[in-house]
Motif scaffolding. Structure first.
Motif, PDB file in Angstrom:
ATOM      1  N   VAL A  77       0.848  -1.360   0.168  1.00 15.31           N
ATOM      2  CA  VAL A  77       0.001  -0.117   0.005  1.00 15.31           C
ATOM      3  C   VAL A  77       0.828   1.196   0.064  1.00 15.31           C
ATOM      4  CG1 VAL A  77      -1.958  -1.000   1.128  1.00 15.31           C
ATOM      5  CG2 VAL A  77      -0.172   0.217   2.612  1.00 15.31           C
ATOM      6  N   LYS A  78       2.061   1.161   0.240  1.00 16.83           N
ATOM      7  CA  LYS A  78       3.017   2.342   0.632  1.00 16.83           C
ATOM      8  C   LYS A  78       3.878   2.463  -0.729  1.00 16.83           C
ATOM      9  CE  LYS A  78       2.334   3.703   4.596  1.00 16.83           C
ATOM     10  NZ  LYS A  78       1.677   4.787   5.172  1.00 16.83           N
ATOM     11  N   GLY A  79       3.587   1.560  -1.775  1.00 15.81           N
ATOM     12  CA  GLY A  79       4.309   1.822  -3.079  1.00 15.81           C
ATOM     13  C   GLY A  79       5.740   1.083  -2.862  1.00 15.81           C
ATOM     14  N   ASN A  80       5.952   0.086  -1.938  1.00 15.15           N
ATOM     15  CA  ASN A  80       7.111  -0.745  -1.945  1.00 15.15           C
ATOM     16  C   ASN A  80       6.810  -1.789  -2.958  1.00 15.15           C
ATOM     17  OD1 ASN A  80       8.643   0.761   0.091  1.00 15.15           O
ATOM     18  ND2 ASN A  80       6.953   0.254   1.433  1.00 15.15           N
ATOM     19  N   PRO A  81       8.154  -2.807  -3.220  1.00 17.51           N
ATOM     20  CA  PRO A  81       7.718  -3.671  -3.999  1.00 17.51           C
ATOM     21  C   PRO A  81       6.839  -4.927  -3.117  1.00 17.51           C
ATOM     22  CG  PRO A  81      10.260  -3.294  -4.148  1.00 17.51           C
ATOM     23  CD  PRO A  81       9.271  -2.256  -3.206  1.00 17.51           C
ATOM     24  N   HIS A  82       5.970  -5.543  -3.969  1.00 18.82           N
ATOM     25  CA  HIS A  82       5.093  -6.546  -3.367  1.00 18.82           C
ATOM     26  C   HIS A  82       5.982  -7.791  -2.747  1.00 18.82           C
ATOM     27  CE1 HIS A  82       1.606  -9.375  -3.000  1.00 18.82           C
ATOM     28  NE2 HIS A  82       0.935  -8.233  -3.248  1.00 18.82           N
ATOM     29  N   ALA A  83       5.308  -8.207  -1.632  1.00 17.45           N
ATOM     30  CA  ALA A  83       5.968  -9.263  -1.056  1.00 17.45           C
ATOM     31  C   ALA A  83       6.000 -10.684  -1.977  1.00 17.45           C
ATOM     32  CB  ALA A  83       5.084  -9.854   0.191  1.00 17.45           C
ATOM     33  N   ARG A  84       7.193 -11.202  -2.052  1.00 19.88           N
ATOM     34  CA  ARG A  84       7.229 -12.531  -2.871  1.00 19.88           C
ATOM     35  C   ARG A  84       6.966 -13.761  -1.933  1.00 19.88           C
ATOM     36  NH1 ARG A  84       8.282  -7.819  -5.544  1.00 19.88           N
ATOM     37  NH2 ARG A  84       9.186  -8.428  -7.586  1.00 19.88           N
ATOM     38  N   ILE A  85       7.295 -13.659  -0.783  1.00 19.70           N
ATOM     39  CA  ILE A  85       7.119 -14.828   0.129  1.00 19.70           C
ATOM     40  C   ILE A  85       6.138 -14.460   1.232  1.00 19.70           C
ATOM     41  CG2 ILE A  85       8.029 -16.819   1.817  1.00 19.70           C
ATOM     42  CD1 ILE A  85      10.623 -16.643  -0.107  1.00 19.70           C
ATOM     43  N   VAL A  86       5.394 -15.087   1.563  1.00 23.43           N
ATOM     44  CA  VAL A  86       4.381 -14.547   2.953  1.00 23.43           C
ATOM     45  C   VAL A  86       4.137 -15.715   3.984  1.00 23.43           C
ATOM     46  CG1 VAL A  86       1.956 -14.232   3.239  1.00 23.43           C
ATOM     47  CG2 VAL A  86       2.962 -12.946   1.355  1.00 23.43           C
ATOM     48  N   CYS A  87       4.023 -15.447   5.057  1.00 23.52           N
ATOM     49  CA  CYS A  87       3.884 -16.077   6.322  1.00 23.52           C
ATOM     50  C   CYS A  87       2.771 -15.834   6.896  1.00 23.52           C
ATOM     51  CB  CYS A  87       5.170 -16.251   7.198  1.00 23.52           C
ATOM     52  SG  CYS A  87       6.547 -17.122   6.366  1.00 23.52           S
ATOM     53  N   GLU A  88       1.743 -16.782   7.318  1.00 25.22           N
ATOM     54  CA  GLU A  88       0.666 -16.345   8.256  1.00 25.22           C
ATOM     55  C   GLU A  88       0.571 -17.257   9.143  1.00 25.22           C
ATOM     56  OE1 GLU A  88      -1.370 -13.983   7.901  1.00 25.22           O
ATOM     57  OE2 GLU A  88      -1.334 -13.423   5.826  1.00 25.22           O
ATOM     58  N   VAL A  89       0.492 -16.882  10.567  1.00 31.51           N
ATOM     59  CA  VAL A  89       0.405 -17.540  11.716  1.00 31.51           C
ATOM     60  C   VAL A  89      -0.941 -17.757  12.360  1.00 31.51           C
ATOM     61  CG1 VAL A  89       1.458 -17.905  13.868  1.00 31.51           C
ATOM     62  CG2 VAL A  89       2.767 -17.280  12.102  1.00 31.51           C
ATOM     63  N   ALA A  90      -1.590 -18.741  12.663  1.00 29.54           N
ATOM     64  CA  ALA A  90      -2.815 -18.859  13.324  1.00 29.54           C
ATOM     65  C   ALA A  90      -2.800 -19.493  14.748  1.00 29.54           C
ATOM     66  CB  ALA A  90      -3.882 -19.728  12.562  1.00 29.54           C
ATOM     67  N   ASN A  91      -3.305 -18.787  15.786  1.00 29.67           N
ATOM     68  CA  ASN A  91      -3.320 -19.467  16.911  1.00 29.67           C
ATOM     69  C   ASN A  91      -4.849 -19.610  17.429  1.00 29.67           C
ATOM     70  OD1 ASN A  91      -2.392 -20.300  19.621  1.00 29.67           O
ATOM     71  ND2 ASN A  91      -2.691 -18.156  20.248  1.00 29.67           N
ATOM     72  N   ALA A  92      -5.661 -18.578  17.592  1.00 26.09           N
ATOM     73  CA  ALA A  92      -6.969 -18.506  17.502  1.00 26.09           C
ATOM     74  C   ALA A  92      -7.882 -18.725  16.371  1.00 26.09           C
ATOM     75  CB  ALA A  92      -7.352 -17.019  18.235  1.00 26.09           C
ATOM     76  N   GLN A  93      -7.201 -18.200  15.262  1.00 25.72           N
ATOM     77  CA  GLN A  93      -7.946 -18.673  14.072  1.00 25.72           C
ATOM     78  C   GLN A  93      -8.121 -20.020  13.800  1.00 25.72           C
ATOM     79  OE1 GLN A  93      -6.540 -15.846  10.664  1.00 25.72           O
ATOM     80  NE2 GLN A  93      -5.106 -15.814  11.965  1.00 25.72           N
ATOM     81  N   ASN A  94      -9.199 -20.579  13.491  1.00 26.54           N
ATOM     82  CA  ASN A  94      -9.142 -22.022  12.872  1.00 26.54           C
ATOM     83  C   ASN A  94      -8.467 -22.331  11.532  1.00 26.54           C
ATOM     84  OD1 ASN A  94     -11.107 -21.598  10.756  1.00 26.54           O
ATOM     85  ND2 ASN A  94     -12.751 -21.243  12.074  1.00 26.54           N
ATOM     86  N   ILE A  95      -8.278 -23.399  11.230  1.00 31.56           N
ATOM     87  CA  ILE A  95      -7.523 -23.700  10.302  1.00 31.56           C
ATOM     88  C   ILE A  95      -8.106 -23.676   8.891  1.00 31.56           C
ATOM     89  CG2 ILE A  95      -8.080 -26.224   9.971  1.00 31.56           C
ATOM     90  CD1 ILE A  95      -4.879 -26.858   9.864  1.00 31.56           C
ATOM     91  N   THR A  96      -9.409 -23.442   8.636  1.00 31.97           N
ATOM     92  CA  THR A  96     -10.186 -22.969   7.652  1.00 31.97           C
ATOM     93  C   THR A  96      -9.814 -21.656   7.253  1.00 31.97           C
ATOM     94  OG1 THR A  96     -11.864 -24.661   7.941  1.00 31.97           O
ATOM     95  CG2 THR A  96     -12.495 -23.119   6.376  1.00 31.97           C
ATOM     96  N   SER A  97      -9.846 -20.799   8.285  1.00 28.23           N
ATOM     97  CA  SER A  97      -9.806 -19.185   8.195  1.00 28.23           C
ATOM     98  C   SER A  97      -8.436 -19.296   7.479  1.00 28.23           C
ATOM     99  CB  SER A  97     -10.083 -18.555   9.199  1.00 28.23           C
ATOM    100  OG  SER A  97     -11.321 -18.639   9.759  1.00 28.23           O
ATOM    101  N   LEU A  98      -7.245 -20.008   8.152  1.00 25.28           N
ATOM    102  CA  LEU A  98      -6.148 -19.982   7.813  1.00 25.28           C
ATOM    103  C   LEU A  98      -5.936 -20.270   6.342  1.00 25.28           C
ATOM    104  CD1 LEU A  98      -3.102 -19.354   8.522  1.00 25.28           C
ATOM    105  CD2 LEU A  98      -2.766 -21.976   9.142  1.00 25.28           C
ATOM    106  N   ASP A  99      -6.452 -21.435   6.022  1.00 27.06           N
ATOM    107  CA  ASP A  99      -6.363 -21.832   4.671  1.00 27.06           C
ATOM    108  C   ASP A  99      -6.797 -20.478   3.645  1.00 27.06           C
ATOM    109  OD1 ASP A  99      -5.330 -24.150   5.272  1.00 27.06           O
ATOM    110  OD2 ASP A  99      -7.210 -25.308   5.031  1.00 27.06           O
TER     111      ASP A  99
END
Length: 321
Positions: free
Chosen positions: A154-176
């Motif tokens: 959103v700031k005009g920097n290069p887009h992420a190429r690799i992303v990590c998402e961590v779910a603790n309270a979220q269920n696994i379907t929401s993570l997917d």
């Protein structure tokens, strides 16, 4: 009083006034007055919220320690920072910085929660737990901010190429769902999702100890070593491979407390290898379309893959209270 203190006080007053103004004249989500319990998440804090209103709300509340979610006008607190969550993010941060070979300002950039726009086209801001990309010395800085090309945050920097998402309270379907959303953007080469389940004290083979189930899932645009998901998965785009590792001290989908086998360092079955070249994916744009090309690693990068040892990650979590 120094000019620095005066400026800081003025900025704080102006920010508080803007918040009060927005809450009075705009329909914004309302943060809870007290810290919610993790077992109450996801906690709805707004309804009939426009994407524009949600994005403005994020701008005003990006440092409050919550992870928010917008879904068809409803806004939720999906996640809260806690020690286990932070242990995962910290460990992954180290893994992705390691090929920089202890250089503090290296060719690999690892950022915590930089806002992007949801690649599925809904328009709301999305903040991954970790975003990995090459530095602007090695990947093209967008001439035109989002949507580019090439794409940007959103700031005009290069887009992420690799992303990590961590779910603790979220269920696994929401993570997917969240992980698959990222794969709508072609510049995102892979997404790593980590799901932590609650700790439990159980007895296995006569020994009582604290155990915890944990799952890692990797979305890649090429096949990866691991246990391929047996369930049916709706992928964001064709050609994306999903791989799963059940790496906690007990299996997550078993009614009996069964060990996973992730019990030592350097086990091939419990190592995730992500090509470092994924962070430097930067195809030339011809007529608005990315074209095929060969990716070369900067000479100062050490290694071929980002290596995530899931036993180390397991231990970082299980030792955290």
């Amino acid at each position: 009083m120094s000019s620095t203190s005066l400026n800081s006080g003025w900025k704080s007053t102006r920010r508080n006034f803007r918040k009060r103004f927005n809450n009075i004249y705009h329909k914004f989500p309302k943060l809870p007055e007290t810290l919610p319990r993790e077992d109450s998440l996801p906690l709805q804090i707004g309804s009939y919220i426009t994407v524009k209103g949600y994005n403005t709300f994020l701008d005003e509340n990006e440092k409050v320690g919550y992870k928010f979610c917008w879904n068809r006008g409803n806004v939720y607190i999906a996640e809260m920072a806690n020690p286990e969550y932070e242990a995962v993010v910290s460990y992954l941060d180290d893994c992705f910085k390691e090929p920089n070979n202890r250089v503090k300002l290296g060719p690999i950039v690892v950022l915590g929660q930089p806002y992007h726009y949801n690649p599925n086209g809904a328009g709301e801001k999305y903040a991954p737990d970790l975003a990995v990309r090459g530095s602007i010395d090695h990947v093209s800085e967008p001439i035109i901010p989002h949507p580019g090309p090439p794409p940007s945050d959103v700031k005009g920097n290069p887009h992420a190429r690799i992303v990590c998402e961590v779910a603790n309270a979220q269920n696994i379907t929401s993570l997917d769902t969240r992980c698959e959303d990222w794969m709508y953007e072609e510049y995102v080469r892979c997404v790593l999702g980590i799901k932590l389940f609650p700790k439990t004290t159980i007895t296995i083979m006569g020994r009582t100890a604290v155990h915890q189930a944990m799952v890692a899932r990797l979305w890649m645009r090429q096949a990866s070593r691991g246990s391929v998901l047996s369930r049916n998965t709706t992928l964001a785009v064709a050609g994306v491979h999903v791989t799963e590792w059940d790496f906690g001290t007990i299996q997550y989908n078993n009614n009996t407390p069964t060990p996973t086998g992730c019990n030592a360092l350097n086990l091939n079955a419990f190592q995730i290898n992500i090509p470092i070249t994924d962070a430097f994916h930067d195809p030339p744009i011809v007529g608005g379309v990315p074209t095929p090309y060969a990716v070369f690693l900067p000479g100062t990068v050490v290694g071929v893959n980002f290596v995530i040892d899931l036993f180390e990650l397991q231990q970082a979590v299980i030792r955290t209270k």
